[in-house]
Scaffold this motif. Structure first.
Motif, mmCIF file in Angstrom:
data_model
loop_
_atom_site.group_PDB
_atom_site.id
_atom_site.type_symbol
_atom_site.label_atom_id
_atom_site.label_comp_id
_atom_site.label_asym_id
_atom_site.label_seq_id
_atom_site.Cartn_x
_atom_site.Cartn_y
_atom_site.Cartn_z
ATOM 1 N N THR A 1 -6.068 -2.288 8.957
ATOM 2 C CA THR A 1 -5.021 -1.187 8.966
ATOM 3 C C THR A 1 -5.011 -0.966 10.275
ATOM 4 O O THR A 1 -3.888 -0.230 10.376
ATOM 5 C CB THR A 1 -6.698 -0.154 8.578
ATOM 6 O OG1 THR A 1 -7.466 -0.319 8.103
ATOM 7 C CG2 THR A 1 -5.366 1.050 8.564
ATOM 8 N N THR B 1 -6.448 5.139 11.549
ATOM 9 C CA THR B 1 -5.276 4.312 10.565
ATOM 10 C C THR B 1 -4.282 4.481 11.700
ATOM 11 O O THR B 1 -3.100 3.853 12.002
ATOM 12 C CB THR B 1 -4.907 5.381 9.364
ATOM 13 O OG1 THR B 1 -4.646 6.822 10.247
ATOM 14 C CG2 THR B 1 -6.147 5.232 8.710
ATOM 15 N N ASN C 1 0.027 -0.690 10.473
ATOM 16 C CA ASN C 1 0.485 0.575 10.403
ATOM 17 C C ASN C 1 1.327 0.346 11.859
ATOM 18 O O ASN C 1 2.512 1.186 12.090
ATOM 19 C CB ASN C 1 -0.017 1.912 10.860
ATOM 20 C CG ASN C 1 -1.471 2.117 9.238
ATOM 21 O OD1 ASN C 1 -0.538 1.658 7.946
ATOM 22 N ND2 ASN C 1 -2.266 2.876 9.435
ATOM 23 N N ASP D 1 -3.245 3.870 4.510
ATOM 24 C CA ASP D 1 -4.314 4.063 4.475
ATOM 25 C C ASP D 1 -5.115 2.527 4.363
ATOM 26 O O ASP D 1 -4.653 0.833 4.060
ATOM 27 C CB ASP D 1 -5.246 4.957 4.103
ATOM 28 C CG ASP D 1 -5.997 6.106 3.894
ATOM 29 O OD1 ASP D 1 -5.426 6.544 5.093
ATOM 30 O OD2 ASP D 1 -5.627 7.034 2.920
ATOM 31 N N ARG E 1 0.542 -0.956 0.219
ATOM 32 C CA ARG E 1 0.313 0.566 0.393
ATOM 33 C C ARG E 1 1.133 1.064 0.536
ATOM 34 O O ARG E 1 1.964 1.053 1.073
ATOM 35 C CB ARG E 1 -0.393 -0.006 1.133
ATOM 36 C CG ARG E 1 -1.831 -0.813 0.775
ATOM 37 C CD ARG E 1 -2.684 -0.963 2.496
ATOM 38 N NE ARG E 1 -3.534 -1.956 3.274
ATOM 39 C CZ ARG E 1 -4.792 -1.682 2.677
ATOM 40 N NH1 ARG E 1 -5.635 -0.961 1.119
ATOM 41 N NH2 ARG E 1 -5.397 -2.497 2.434
ATOM 42 N N GLY F 1 -10.337 1.199 0.923
ATOM 43 C CA GLY F 1 -11.099 2.168 0.839
ATOM 44 C C GLY F 1 -13.032 1.579 0.430
ATOM 45 O O GLY F 1 -13.981 2.311 0.437
ATOM 46 N N CYS G 1 -11.234 -2.491 10.878
ATOM 47 C CA CYS G 1 -10.603 -1.376 11.337
ATOM 48 C C CYS G 1 -9.469 -1.986 11.617
ATOM 49 O O CYS G 1 -8.340 -1.348 11.518
ATOM 50 C CB CYS G 1 -10.896 -0.293 12.075
ATOM 51 S SG CYS G 1 -11.638 0.786 11.345
ATOM 52 N N TRP H 1 -11.052 3.602 8.002
ATOM 53 C CA TRP H 1 -9.609 3.412 6.863
ATOM 54 C C TRP H 1 -8.550 4.424 6.244
ATOM 55 O O TRP H 1 -8.000 4.130 6.081
ATOM 56 C CB TRP H 1 -10.491 2.807 5.318
ATOM 57 C CG TRP H 1 -10.978 3.427 4.480
ATOM 58 C CD1 TRP H 1 -12.439 3.837 4.635
ATOM 59 C CD2 TRP H 1 -10.799 4.249 3.304
ATOM 60 N NE1 TRP H 1 -12.946 4.965 3.992
ATOM 61 C CE2 TRP H 1 -11.542 5.299 3.183
ATOM 62 C CE3 TRP H 1 -9.260 4.753 3.175
ATOM 63 C CZ2 TRP H 1 -11.621 5.808 1.627
ATOM 64 C CZ3 TRP H 1 -9.233 5.574 1.998
ATOM 65 C CH2 TRP H 1 -10.272 6.169 1.256
ATOM 66 N N LYS H 2 -9.349 5.931 6.767
ATOM 67 C CA LYS H 2 -9.037 6.569 5.875
ATOM 68 C C LYS H 2 -8.072 7.870 7.538
ATOM 69 O O LYS H 2 -8.988 7.746 8.188
ATOM 70 C CB LYS H 2 -9.759 7.682 5.366
ATOM 71 C CG LYS H 2 -9.067 8.821 4.812
ATOM 72 C CD LYS H 2 -10.365 9.467 3.530
ATOM 73 C CE LYS H 2 -9.796 10.854 2.488
ATOM 74 N NZ LYS H 2 -10.441 11.696 1.921
ATOM 75 N N THR H 3 -6.963 8.035 6.949
ATOM 76 C CA THR H 3 -6.584 9.550 7.812
ATOM 77 C C THR H 3 -7.388 10.516 7.783
ATOM 78 O O THR H 3 -7.340 11.974 6.305
ATOM 79 C CB THR H 3 -5.000 9.865 7.535
ATOM 80 O OG1 THR H 3 -4.671 8.082 7.912
ATOM 81 C CG2 THR H 3 -4.370 10.710 8.616
ATOM 82 N N TRP H 4 -8.202 11.011 8.711
ATOM 83 C CA TRP H 4 -8.594 11.980 8.348
ATOM 84 C C TRP H 4 -7.635 13.610 9.624
ATOM 85 O O TRP H 4 -7.160 13.302 10.197
ATOM 86 C CB TRP H 4 -9.908 11.989 9.704
ATOM 87 C CG TRP H 4 -10.945 10.863 8.581
ATOM 88 C CD1 TRP H 4 -11.325 9.883 9.081
ATOM 89 C CD2 TRP H 4 -11.209 11.321 7.142
ATOM 90 N NE1 TRP H 4 -11.784 9.138 8.504
ATOM 91 C CE2 TRP H 4 -12.020 10.126 6.975
ATOM 92 C CE3 TRP H 4 -11.216 12.341 6.695
ATOM 93 C CZ2 TRP H 4 -12.881 9.811 5.828
ATOM 94 C CZ3 TRP H 4 -12.698 12.206 5.237
ATOM 95 C CH2 TRP H 4 -13.498 11.458 5.132
#
Length: 273
Positions: free
Chosen positions: A105, A80, A109, A39, A23, A42, A102, A49-52
Motif C-alpha cells: 500500500t 497509507t 501511494n 487504500d 484501485r 481491506g 502494509c 490499509w485505510k486512511t484514518w
C-alpha cells in the motif's frame, strides 16, 4: 480496528500502479499540495490499509504552524502514507515506515505521487523533498533507514493499537530508540499525536507514559471539527492533536531559515529501502 468514519478526500476512479490492481483513489489538498492515495487490501487483519483521520490531523499541526526550513520527518506506522507523503511533497526529508503487510500500500501511494512525470516537473524547483519507505515493527532495534535524528515523529491514530493490543512496551521502546539522537545532540525533537478518542483514559495514560519516559512536555492543540478540507471530522466525535516536545531544547534552537520558493511548489525525490 479503529472506529468507522466517513471516507476521506475526494474520490477518483481506479488507477493502475505497477504491481497493484487498479484501485479507486482519493485526492487530498494539504500543505499546498495535491496528494493522491488509494487504500490497501481491506481483507488485511492490520488496519493500516485505510486512511484514518489521525494522519490528516498530524498534518494539520503543520498547517497551523508552517515549517520555515527543511526538516527530517518520520511517519511512524504510516498506513497509507498521507502525512508523510504530504510533507515530502512540501519539501521535507521524510521516512515512511510500517509493517511488512502494509508495504504494498505504501509503495503504491509513493509511486502515485512521485511518478516520473510529476518528479520531472517538480525538479525545476530548488526546494526538493525526499520520501523513503522502510519496513519496521515496534520494539525491534532500528534498521539503518530509521537511524539518525528526526525533527518530527508523526503518530497518527496509533494509541488505539498501543492500548488495545497491549503493545505499551514495544511502542515505548521504539520511541526511546528514536529519541536517542536527541538526547545525545540536544537538538529539539517533537512527537505529534493525532487521533480519534476511543478510550480517553487509556490514551491519556499512554501519552503520559511517553512524556515521562522521554522527559517531554505535552501541549494540547485545538482541533477544528467544522472544516472539510480533504477530510470530514464529525462534531459528535472527539479528536485530539497533541504535541510532545523538549522545552529546553526548543528554547535553545537556532532561528529557522525560510524554505526556497516558500515550500508549496517544492518537489520530491523517492527512494525505497
Amino acid at each position: 480496528g479503529a472506529a468507522a468514519g466517513s471516507p476521506l478526500g475526494r474520490t477518483g476512479g481506479p488507477e493502475v500502479v505497477a504491481g497493484q490492481r487498479g484501485r479507486p483513489t482519493r485526492t487530498f489538498r494539504l500543505l499546498g499540495q495535491s496528494v493522491v492515495l488509494a487504500d490497501g487490501d481491506g481483507a488485511l487483519s492490520n488496519t493500516g490499509w485505510k486512511t484514518w483521520p489521525g494522519a490528516w490531523l498530524t498534518v494539520q499541526y503543520f498547517e497551523q504552524r508552517p515549517l520555515t526550513e527543511r526538516k527530517r520527518v518520520l511517519d511512524l506506522s504510516c498506513g497509507t502514507g498521507l502525512a508523510g507523503i504530504s510533507l515530502a511533497l512540501a519539501g521535507h526529508e521524510v521516512v515512511l515506515c510500517d509493517l511488512e503487510v502494509c508495504m504494498s500500500t505504501v509503495h503504491g501511494n509513493v509511486a502515485r505521487n512521485f511518478g516520473m512525470d510529476r518528479q520531472a516537473r517538480r525538479a525545476q524547483h530548488s526546494g526538493v523533498g525526499e520520501a523513503r519507505v522502510v519496513q519496521y515493527a515496534w520494539g525491534y532495534p532500528l534498521p539503518e533507514g530509521l537511524r539518525g535524528d528526526f525533527d518530527y515523529v508523526l503518530c497518527g491514530d496509533l494509541l488505539y493499537h498501543v492500548w488495545s493490543g497491549k503493545l505499551h512496551t514495544e511502542f515505548l521502546t521504539t520511541l526511546q530508540y528514536l529519541s536517542a539522537g536527541r538526547r545525545r545532540s540536544g537538538r529539539p525533537q517533537e512527537f505529534i499525536f493525532g487521533f480519534q478518542v476511543r478510550s480517553g483514559r487509556q490514551e491519556s495514560q499512554v501519552l503520559d507514559a511517553v512524556a515521562r519516559r522521554l522527559n517531554l512536555e505535552q501541549e494540547e492543540l485545538q482541533v477544528d471539527t467544522s472544516q472539510e478540507v480533504g477530510v470530514q471530522l464529525f462534531a459528535d466525535v472527539k479528536y485530539r492533536l497533541v504535541r510532545l516536545y523538549d522545552a529546553k531544547a526548543s528554547e535553545a534552537a537556532a532561528p529557522n531559515v525560510a524554505l526556497a520558493d516558500g515550500g508549496p511548489e517544492c518537489g520530491a525525490d523517492v527512494a525505497v529501502e
